[in-house]
Design an enzyme around this catalytic site. Sequence first.
Site, PDB file in Angstrom:
ATOM      1  CG  HIS A   1      -2.699  -0.069   7.636  1.00 52.58           C
ATOM      2  ND1 HIS A   1      -2.392  -1.045   6.720  1.00 52.58           N
ATOM      3  CD2 HIS A   1      -3.680  -0.590   8.395  1.00 52.58           C
ATOM      4  CE1 HIS A   1      -3.164  -2.100   6.912  1.00 52.58           C
ATOM      5  NE2 HIS A   1      -3.948  -1.838   7.927  1.00 52.58           N
TER       6      HIS A   1
ATOM      7  CD  GLU B   1      -1.077  -0.109   3.748  1.00 52.99           C
ATOM      8  OE1 GLU B   1      -0.646   0.271   4.844  1.00 52.99           O
ATOM      9  OE2 GLU B   1      -2.213  -0.587   3.593  1.00 52.99           O
TER      10      GLU B   1
END
Length: 297
Positions: free
Chosen positions: A251, A212
């Site tokens: 995150h 990501e």
Amino acid sequence: MSIILDEQTRVLVQGITGKEGSFWTKHMMDYGTNVVAGVTPGKEGQMVEGVPVFHTVKRATAKVEVDASLLFVPPKLAKDAVLEALDAGIKTIVVLCDGIPLHDTLQMRNAAKTKGAMVIGGNTSGIISMGKAMMGFFPHWLDRVYKPGKIGIMTRSGSLTNEVTAELVKAGFGASSLIGIGGDSVPLTRFAEVLPLFENDPDTEAVVIIGELGGTMEEEVAEAMENGVLTKPLVSFLGGRTAPKGKKMGHAGAIITAGKGTVEDKISALHGAGAYVAKKPRMVGELLNDIFVKQDI
């Protein structure tokens, strides 16, 4: 074969008597994991699913042989639990919790490197060797997407992993081992550090990384490939392609700094190293099929 974990690995569970610890210990054992001991201070003498509980890790390892430890502990206690396991000589440790204080994470990683150990996490679903054993959160209903096969998987995301592995199964593939690196800003083990294990595993014929935006782990993978650390085909799917610039993501690892960490940076680095990058989860399986046909694997 598998990497890090198999049905012979003797697993200790720290925090085994808690609600989560006892629940997942049963599921792990049902899957085939060889859980040999548990630790909860003040609970020695109890049994959880037939597994003996000890006050400390050292008391446990004095009675039974242990290869790996899984931690069901709050983030503020993670550092002490990891150091306790390392001091007892355990070389593989999985930390599931998220929100570990940053300085604790740095100390844990440094201690593990000093001891020659591998600590995986935090903020991870854990690790699983398909059809053999697991350490973490992998419910049995996921058997339909966690099929044994020849693809090694590393991931920063739990939910996205379920989608990508489901697409792998649709494309006719399964996985050898899956390693949840975790989504924290300082992972205790990084993608590039796991690559040699997949390279040396004869049952892993290709590798998938689920990354990501944020951090530099995917760029490190590209560099490792350029240096010959991984010679097997690698396919990546990167979350965050459509993320608005300047927006914070879920995150802690999704942080872009010093001009690095954007999805564009990662795609460029991976392509430059000879890796394949899927634009959508379903394309991971399609790319693997193309690779296997071209290389006659």
